[in-house]
Design an enzyme around this catalytic site. Structure first.
Site, PDB file in Angstrom:
ATOM      1  N   ILE A 115       0.802  -1.184  -0.110  1.00 35.53           N
ATOM      2  CA  ILE A 115      -0.117  -0.111  -0.100  1.00 35.53           C
ATOM      3  C   ILE A 115       0.988   1.188  -0.155  1.00 35.53           C
ATOM      4  O   ILE A 115       1.958   1.227   0.749  1.00 35.53           O
ATOM      5  CB  ILE A 115      -0.873   0.224   1.268  1.00 35.53           C
ATOM      6  CG1 ILE A 115      -1.918   1.301   1.098  1.00 35.53           C
ATOM      7  CG2 ILE A 115      -0.245   0.028   2.655  1.00 35.53           C
ATOM      8  CD1 ILE A 115      -3.104   1.037   2.098  1.00 35.53           C
ATOM      9  N   CYS A 116       0.636   2.438  -0.582  1.00 33.85           N
ATOM     10  CA  CYS A 116       1.014   3.811  -0.556  1.00 33.85           C
ATOM     11  C   CYS A 116       2.191   3.558  -1.529  1.00 33.85           C
ATOM     12  O   CYS A 116       2.455   3.311  -2.547  1.00 33.85           O
ATOM     13  CB  CYS A 116       1.347   4.005   0.831  1.00 33.85           C
ATOM     14  SG  CYS A 116       1.252   5.798   1.424  1.00 33.85           S
ATOM     15  N   ALA A 117       3.272   3.927  -0.705  1.00 30.84           N
ATOM     16  CA  ALA A 117       4.729   4.054  -1.574  1.00 30.84           C
ATOM     17  C   ALA A 117       5.191   2.649  -1.465  1.00 30.84           C
ATOM     18  O   ALA A 117       5.948   2.320  -2.567  1.00 30.84           O
ATOM     19  CB  ALA A 117       5.575   4.911  -0.868  1.00 30.84           C
ATOM     20  N   TYR A 132       0.280   5.134  -4.028  1.00 34.19           N
ATOM     21  CA  TYR A 132       0.247   6.604  -3.492  1.00 34.19           C
ATOM     22  C   TYR A 132       0.682   7.494  -4.851  1.00 34.19           C
ATOM     23  O   TYR A 132       1.584   7.400  -5.580  1.00 34.19           O
ATOM     24  CB  TYR A 132       0.966   7.047  -2.589  1.00 34.19           C
ATOM     25  CG  TYR A 132       0.724   8.439  -1.601  1.00 34.19           C
ATOM     26  CD1 TYR A 132      -0.131   8.468  -0.859  1.00 34.19           C
ATOM     27  CD2 TYR A 132       1.673   9.467  -2.215  1.00 34.19           C
ATOM     28  CE1 TYR A 132      -0.388   9.689  -0.306  1.00 34.19           C
ATOM     29  CE2 TYR A 132       1.326  10.749  -1.549  1.00 34.19           C
ATOM     30  CZ  TYR A 132       0.227  10.921  -0.678  1.00 34.19           C
ATOM     31  OH  TYR A 132      -0.017  11.986  -0.169  1.00 34.19           O
TER      32      TYR A 132
END
Length: 184
Positions: free
Chosen positions: A103-105, A124
């Site tokens: 998730i995200c970066a 992200y």
């Protein structure tokens, strides 16, 4: 059968993402193993909250795992990507078609470890430019491609965690926990 999920916590990880993943997966009955990327069991989040994990990455046996999920956070992602021990575990799981989430970066760490090649993913906003892969998707919030599941960031962490839960333990148990947590 117990479903075992490795959540590696690297210094600089994003707290909300990690806790959402850990909480939901434990609620549905998964054994979530928190691992440090160093010999010390203390890990600091991006907000400098100190966590004590279960094991060091050096103690983890890949053959005992059903999934691995990376929380984001910029510094945490860089630390994940630089761990050769984690890369070895990840490649074993990927070769067996086990669930791999980020998730995200953190999809950047998957890319740097050779896992995202020719896979649809999300991350992200802005991180996609660092990933040499033309399969980036802005929607939906969680993207699945075979055994790889990615998500966009902190606000999508619960949605991500519930999709992981459904893949790992099934719809019925996941729906039961969602109802109990008042997720509509």
């Amino acid at each position: 059968m117990i479903v075992r999920v490795l959540v590696p916590l690297a210094d600089g990880f994003e707290e909300l993402e990690a806790i959402s993943i850990i909480d939901v997966l434990r609620r549905v009955g998964c054994e979530v193993i928190l691992a440090s990327l160093k010999t010390s069991l203390e890990v600091s989040s991006q907000g400098k909250v100190k966590f004590i994990v279960d094991k060091s990455i050096f103690e983890i046996q890949a053959d005992c795992l059903d999934a691995v999920v990376f929380p984001g956070g910029w510094e945490g992602t860089q630390n994940l990507a630089n761990s050769e021990s984690l890369k070895h575990i990840l490649q074993i799981l990927h070769n067996k078609g086990k669930i791999i989430g980020a998730i995200c970066a953190a999809p950047l760490a998957l890319f740097k470890m050779g896992i995202l090649e020719n896979k649809r993913f999300t991350c992200y906003p802005g991180i996609e430019g660092m990933i040499a892969n033309n399969y980036y998707q802005t929607m939906p919030n969680v993207v699945e491609d075979a055994n790889i599941i990615t998500s966009r960031g902190p606000a999508t962490a619960l949605e991500f965690a519930f999709i992981l839960a459904e893949k790992l333990v099934g719809l019925e148990k996941t729906q039961e926990i969602k109802k109990g947590m008042l997720v509509l």
